[in-house]
Design a protein around this motif. Structure first.
Motif, PDB file in Angstrom:
ATOM      1  N   ASP A   1      -6.904  61.845  12.948  1.00 14.15           N
ATOM      2  CA  ASP A   1      -5.607  61.616  13.578  1.00 14.15           C
ATOM      3  C   ASP A   1      -5.468  62.508  14.810  1.00 14.15           C
ATOM      4  N   TYR A   2      -6.539  62.498  15.599  1.00 14.49           N
ATOM      5  CA  TYR A   2      -6.595  63.213  16.875  1.00 14.49           C
ATOM      6  C   TYR A   2      -5.645  62.562  17.874  1.00 14.49           C
ATOM      7  N   VAL A   3      -5.525  61.234  17.807  1.00 14.56           N
ATOM      8  CA  VAL A   3      -4.511  60.485  18.544  1.00 14.56           C
ATOM      9  C   VAL A   3      -3.804  59.566  17.549  1.00 14.56           C
TER      10      VAL A   3
ATOM     11  N   TYR B   1      -6.502  51.861  23.998  1.00 15.55           N
ATOM     12  CA  TYR B   1      -7.091  53.052  23.384  1.00 15.55           C
ATOM     13  C   TYR B   1      -7.565  54.037  24.447  1.00 15.55           C
ATOM     14  N   ARG B   2      -8.177  53.524  25.498  1.00 19.10           N
ATOM     15  CA  ARG B   2      -8.626  54.411  26.571  1.00 19.10           C
ATOM     16  C   ARG B   2      -7.452  55.142  27.218  1.00 19.10           C
ATOM     17  N   LEU B   3      -6.373  54.415  27.481  1.00 17.21           N
ATOM     18  CA  LEU B   3      -5.213  55.013  28.123  1.00 17.21           C
ATOM     19  C   LEU B   3      -4.572  56.063  27.230  1.00 17.21           C
TER      20      LEU B   3
ATOM     21  N   TYR C   1     -13.178  55.923  21.140  1.00 15.29           N
ATOM     22  CA  TYR C   1     -13.393  57.218  20.495  1.00 15.29           C
ATOM     23  C   TYR C   1     -14.741  57.800  20.902  1.00 15.29           C
ATOM     24  N   LEU C   2     -15.777  56.985  20.853  1.00 11.42           N
ATOM     25  CA  LEU C   2     -17.107  57.485  21.204  1.00 11.42           C
ATOM     26  C   LEU C   2     -17.203  57.823  22.684  1.00 11.42           C
ATOM     27  N   GLU C   3     -16.433  57.161  23.517  1.00 12.48           N
ATOM     28  CA  GLU C   3     -16.411  57.501  24.939  1.00 12.48           C
ATOM     29  C   GLU C   3     -15.732  58.844  25.181  1.00 12.48           C
TER      30      GLU C   3
END
Length: 544
Positions: free
Chosen positions: A175-177, A210-212, A272-274
């Motif tokens: 739950d990092y984001v 997700y990226r944003l 997430y992996l990015e």
């Protein structure tokens, strides 16, 4: 343009106030955020080994380039006069301009400094990281975090931890984001300045979402400082995708309006992996000399089966219905958190490593300790709590009277899988230490299986997410005593307070310290208090 939320202006680079994200101009702000150039989000490191480190950054070239190349270097000194290794890495829009590179040929147990150099000669922030020791190791310290909900508060736990000089690595257990849109938060749960994109009611669903969201979180200066201070080993939990996710779906995924689950899951994993300093290995072990082995696990998206649904038994409202659920669906041996492949891997690793390292330290997204709702739960609640919340507590208390857990989304919702895991640790003669999060509150468990000690669990409180105290009408200490009395495995509880944990590993003992921040509603590193627990080598139960 570096994107940061600084104390003076609450700015995301170039004079862009975060409060503006809640205004009609949020779309223009999003465009500016995504079009920033240069090193936009600091640096990070991860995947520490005895002779290697993975380094991360994000660099967006000015202009219309599709790709770019960066140099990476790691040195024995912060001035980079003694460079130990160099590398070159390529990135592009296809990976959101993030970069990851593993540099090896390093010395074990050594502190290094690292940075990236852009094609224009610009330099990133400098980060610090330490490789893992080899052979005899006398001490290793891990900072433990979970549940970092940016709109709910300031990352004061990150700020306090980043200022330490006694940490070897960070472990974030999920739950990092968070995926929720701002519109889903109650007004008194969030801070006006802490607004994230996508805006208002829009959840993370597509890859761009997700990226944003990661871009917003990683702009926080306290999170950037944390990543720059030490390597991080990362474990995702559910909110990096969506609430209560499993291999084939999630509680917070509605196919009719949010599309195919596999598409959303793939987008969440890719982002997430990015954005995280992690390899693409789904699980991994990290040898810490002869002192410990640390395990990174995956318990959400690859092997986890659907959570058992107790709802029908609650609706029927009889003890007979709950008993039938307990003796049937809940006990299903095919239910798994890890999947058979990872279960077998972890059992093999425990057998092999328990012979060569003193402690087996497992990072896990959700809690393993058995937790039932106390029978007097309704006496603990606020008198003005909503009817639905009271009904939820009442149902859980009725279930607890016949041994059913509070939450089916944790390890005690998968009792057969839990039993297999703990029996594997016992068969390996392992001194097992579980490090977990997820519940937002602080707990300590002396785990057991077949009536024998199986290890201990340090369950950390949230960095910012609300805990149980918001629902309590009694002092947290009163509720804690009730929970400990109702749960034989529970050695200690604190159902209030946000912060993080420090885990101190020595050959003779492992100590854990829960550090509680004074507040998350104002930006301060002040500490309200701390609590310590210890497990001695060979005891496999808490001694203090």
């Amino acid at each position: 343009m570096a994107l940061r939320l600084d104390r003076r202006r609450l700015v995301m680079g170039g004079g862009l106030g975060l409060a503006a994200l809640a205004l009609p101009g949020g779309a223009a702000l999003a465009k500016t955020l995504l079009s920033a150039s240069g090193f936009t989000h600091g640096v990070a490191s991860g995947e520490p080994g005895p002779d290697s480190l993975l380094l991360w950054s994000r660099y967006v070239p000015a202009g219309e380039a599709d790709e770019t190349r960066l140099d990476a270097e790691i040195a024995l000194d912060p001035d980079f006069r003694q460079v130990a290794a160099r590398g070159v890495v390529r990135t592009g829009a296809y990976r959101d301009w993030t970069v990851k590179i593993t540099l090896d040929g390093l010395e074990p147990g050594q502190t290094y400094w690292y940075r990236f150099i852009g094609p224009d000669g610009s330099r990133s922030q400098t980060g610090r990281a330490r490789t893992l020791p080899v052979g005899r190791a006398e001490r290793f310290r891990i900072g433990l975090f979970s549940c970092s909900n940016l709109p709910m508060g300031w990352f004061n736990a990150y700020a306090h931890a980043a200022a330490r000089d006694d940490v070897d690595l960070w472990l974030h257990v999920g739950d990092y984001v968070y995926e929720y849109g701002i519109g889903s938060y109650a007004a008194d749960d969030r801070i006006a300045e802490r607004v994230v994109l996508p805006a208002h009611d829009h959840e993370m669903v597509a890859l761009a979402d997700y990226r944003l969201r990661f871009a917003c979180y990683r702009a926080d200066p306290d999170l950037q400082a944390l990543h720059a201070a030490a390597p991080m080993v990362c474990v995702w939990d559910d909110h990096e995708s969506t609430n209560d996710s499993w291999e084939g779906g999630a509680q917070n995924h509605q196919p009719a309006t949010e599309g195919d689950w596999s598409t959303r899951r793939a987008a969440a994993v890719q982002a997430y992996l990015e954005w995280m300093p992690i390899s693409e290995e789904p699980w991994k072990s990290y040898p810490i000399g002869d002192l410990a082995t640390l395990y990174r696990t995956e318990s959400r998206l690859i092997g986890r089966t659907r959570q058992a649904d107790i709802g029908a038994a609650y609706r029927e409202g009889t003890e007979a219905a709950l008993t039938a659920f307990r003796d049937g669906v809940w006990q299903d041996a095919s239910a798994t958190m890890l999947g058979s492949t990872q279960e077998a891997w972890l059992a093999r690793e425990l057998r092999a490593n328990a012979r060569t390292t003193a402690w087996q330290v497992v990072g896990m997204g959700t809690i393993m300790g058995r937790t039932v709702m106390p029978g007097d739960a309704l006496d603990l609640l606020r008198p003005d709590l909503s009817e639905g919340a009271v009904r939820s507590f009442a149902n859980a208390a009725r279930a607890g009277r016949i041994g059913l857990p509070m939450w089916m989304d944790r390890w005690d919702g998968y009792p057969a899988a839990r039993s297999r895991f703990l029996k594997a640790a016992q068969a390996a003669d392992a001194d097992l230490v579980m490090l977990s999060g997820d519940s937002h509150n602080a707990w300590a468990f002396s785990l057991s299986e077949d009536g024998r000690p199986a290890g201990v669990e340090f369950a950390g409180q949230a960095v910012t997410s609300n805990g149980m105290e918001k629902q309590l009408g009694v002092a947290p200490s009163v509720a804690a005593r009730s929970f400990v009395a109702a749960n034989p495995e529970m050695a200690w509880a604190q159902p209030s307070g946000r912060g993080y944990m420090m885990i101190d590993i020595t050959p003779e003992r492992v100590g854990g310290e829960w550090i509680f921040m004074e507040t998350v509603k104002a930006r301060t590193s002040a500490v309200a208090g701390a609590h310590r627990m210890t497990v001695e080598k060979g005891r496999r139960r808490f001694t203090a």
